[in-house]
Design a protein around this motif. Sequence first.
Motif, PDB file in Angstrom:
ATOM      1  N   ALA A  90       0.880  -1.331  -0.015  1.00 12.49           N
ATOM      2  CA  ALA A  90       0.158  -0.055  -0.047  1.00 12.49           C
ATOM      3  C   ALA A  90       1.055   1.382   0.094  1.00 12.49           C
ATOM      4  O   ALA A  90       0.661   2.241  -0.759  1.00 12.49           O
ATOM      5  CB  ALA A  90      -0.877   0.137   1.051  1.00 12.49           C
ATOM      6  N   ALA A  91       1.871   1.315   0.704  1.00  8.82           N
ATOM      7  CA  ALA A  91       2.787   2.274   0.888  1.00  8.82           C
ATOM      8  C   ALA A  91       3.593   2.687  -0.541  1.00  8.82           C
ATOM      9  O   ALA A  91       3.457   4.051  -0.909  1.00  8.82           O
ATOM     10  CB  ALA A  91       3.889   2.236   1.991  1.00  8.82           C
ATOM     11  N   GLN A  92       3.761   1.785  -1.229  1.00  7.47           N
ATOM     12  CA  GLN A  92       4.576   1.640  -2.406  1.00  7.47           C
ATOM     13  C   GLN A  92       3.450   2.429  -3.532  1.00  7.47           C
ATOM     14  O   GLN A  92       3.977   3.091  -4.512  1.00  7.47           O
ATOM     15  CB  GLN A  92       5.134   0.352  -2.947  1.00  7.47           C
ATOM     16  N   LEU A  93       2.424   1.865  -3.453  1.00  5.10           N
ATOM     17  CA  LEU A  93       1.378   2.253  -4.324  1.00  5.10           C
ATOM     18  C   LEU A  93       1.077   3.669  -4.285  1.00  5.10           C
ATOM     19  O   LEU A  93       1.098   4.571  -5.193  1.00  5.10           O
ATOM     20  CB  LEU A  93      -0.077   1.470  -4.083  1.00  5.10           C
ATOM     21  N   ALA A 148      11.435  -0.030   5.277  1.00  7.94           N
ATOM     22  CA  ALA A 148      10.682   0.246   4.113  1.00  7.94           C
ATOM     23  C   ALA A 148       9.636   1.234   4.375  1.00  7.94           C
ATOM     24  O   ALA A 148       9.119   1.547   5.713  1.00  7.94           O
ATOM     25  CB  ALA A 148      10.382  -1.104   3.715  1.00  7.94           C
ATOM     26  N   PRO A 149       9.160   1.900   3.440  1.00  5.15           N
ATOM     27  CA  PRO A 149       7.812   2.476   3.553  1.00  5.15           C
ATOM     28  C   PRO A 149       6.723   1.572   3.944  1.00  5.15           C
ATOM     29  O   PRO A 149       6.567   0.500   3.386  1.00  5.15           O
ATOM     30  CB  PRO A 149       7.697   3.152   2.069  1.00  5.15           C
ATOM     31  N   TYR A 150       5.897   1.994   4.807  1.00  4.11           N
ATOM     32  CA  TYR A 150       4.794   1.394   5.345  1.00  4.11           C
ATOM     33  C   TYR A 150       3.515   2.120   5.492  1.00  4.11           C
ATOM     34  O   TYR A 150       3.733   3.305   6.010  1.00  4.11           O
ATOM     35  CB  TYR A 150       5.398   0.553   6.609  1.00  4.11           C
ATOM     36  N   ALA A 151       2.347   1.687   5.439  1.00  4.03           N
ATOM     37  CA  ALA A 151       1.224   2.312   5.768  1.00  4.03           C
ATOM     38  C   ALA A 151       0.094   1.179   6.375  1.00  4.03           C
ATOM     39  O   ALA A 151       0.196  -0.120   6.388  1.00  4.03           O
ATOM     40  CB  ALA A 151       0.549   2.624   4.499  1.00  4.03           C
ATOM     41  N   VAL A 183      -6.601   5.192   3.612  1.00  2.00           N
ATOM     42  CA  VAL A 183      -5.479   4.335   2.788  1.00  2.00           C
ATOM     43  C   VAL A 183      -6.053   3.348   1.678  1.00  2.00           C
ATOM     44  O   VAL A 183      -5.606   3.323   0.803  1.00  2.00           O
ATOM     45  CB  VAL A 183      -4.513   3.619   3.934  1.00  2.00           C
ATOM     46  N   GLY A 184      -6.892   2.595   2.237  1.00  2.00           N
ATOM     47  CA  GLY A 184      -7.470   1.590   1.228  1.00  2.00           C
ATOM     48  C   GLY A 184      -8.386   2.154   0.049  1.00  2.00           C
ATOM     49  O   GLY A 184      -8.128   1.642  -0.971  1.00  2.00           O
ATOM     50  N   GLU A 185      -9.208   3.400   0.509  1.00  2.00           N
ATOM     51  CA  GLU A 185      -9.762   4.018  -0.756  1.00  2.00           C
ATOM     52  C   GLU A 185      -8.626   4.661  -1.736  1.00  2.00           C
ATOM     53  O   GLU A 185      -9.071   4.492  -2.913  1.00  2.00           O
ATOM     54  CB  GLU A 185     -10.510   5.032  -0.055  1.00  2.00           C
TER      55      GLU A 185
END
Length: 503
Positions: free
Chosen positions: A261-264, A352-355, A369-371
């Motif tokens: 999710a973070a990378q997206l 790493a990047p994270y969400a 985040v999901g939306e």
Amino acid sequence: MPRRRVHLVPPSLAARPADAVDADVERGLADLRDELGVPDAFPADVVAEAQSASTAGPLADLPDATDVPFVTIDPPGSRDLDQAVHIERRGTGFRVRYAIADVASWVRPGGAVDAEARRRVVTLYAPDGRTPLHPPALSEGSASLLPDQDVPALLWTVDLDADGAPTAVDVRRARVRSRAQLTYDEVQRAYDDGTADGTLALLRDVGRLRQDAERARGGITLPTPEQEVQRVDGHWALVSRATLDAEEWNAQISLLTGLCAAQLMLDGRIGVLRTLPPADPRDVARLRRAADALDVPWPDGAPVGDVVRGLDAAVPAHAALLTEATTLLRGAAYVAFDGTVPEQAQHAALAAPYAHTTAPLRRLVDRFVGETCVALVAGQDVPEWVRSALPDVPALMAGGDRRANEYERGCLDLLEAALLTGRVGDVFDGVVVDAHDDRTSGVVQLRDPVVRARVEGTALPVGEHVRVRLAEASTARRRVRFALADQPAAPAGAGDADARAEG
């Protein structure tokens, strides 16, 4: 972070009458809730809107993924089920499907449920129950991934290569149906007795690969047992919990989804990250000096993550070093961005990047985040209700997390004091796990009961077994204080200027 198994404290350790402990805990919890402004029942308009939404059923136009045999893995008795998992082999790699409760399909932007969720921010947990983020009609009913119930979900599909690295990521809305609600203990027994197959067997394989990847990136995990409040024979008690492999492997799927999710969002230049700055080199140097002082090996060239991961909290010197290692993981925050990627986007513990995106029934930020991720994958604009809310989300989450942490800590402090009231003067075995610079005050971890509290004395021996005498136990102050058994204790009430030891 992973949930942990509970080891019950032997009932003989509760010296006070159980009814007296219960009465003190009930009064103390009520006072704590008033002090922190913990919400009570949901307002009538919130309940009405949630009940109306729960009967509407946003399923009609969703792609059907009910043929995928998802399962959920949670603590026993859970009803607010955010995640369901299915894993299959794909060539030499794997396909991970992770269904996340689609809260946004049930919650109207700007409506009563949305406004109340922004006020509550997170689900709060106490010994006598939960204070949920969303009304139970949704969080424990129509929006929950309960078994044999068709539910709208954000369906993540992550393809992994043979080493467990993502090669393709997709997320979109779908209708899903969980086949079984499993507990961590049930899954662990399947691993232990050799009966785990299908998704469970592959969960172990993928979980191990993801753990290896985290180590290779330089991630830091603190293998520290935690306190927990439980009911033992109908009464309150403190327990110690240790991580099951099943919990760790299941947690890796959630972490994998958060990393994707973070990378997206970084690629799309919009979203909310969970960040943690790199450890201060001075803290790493201090930890090395502490390891030397405690005679804990630190091989030449070994990364700090490898050293910390190999510690055993049952060893006194290791327990002390783990306490010191918490200084490496300070400064966690939520960072929203729209157009400009933040300079510090990393989560140092994961390297790493994270969400946060896998617990929308229990945490506000995950819905946004999901939306965002669904829109980015579909090549669509992020909904305006999401984009306009992003600047406010970090402050909301910071306030909600702060209250949740204070609530959890207050509950533990209260129960420690309630169980020990009437035992002032008694002597206990423990380990000094931390001390201030002058070594006249610090933190002691008792063996029995499971208490972690302030200790006072002269030349506190960090990382060593000690005998300590209970000097104070106050439920009104939610405070427990010990002194080294062969040294005089300060009078009750001393040291109020210092922060209460974490418990």
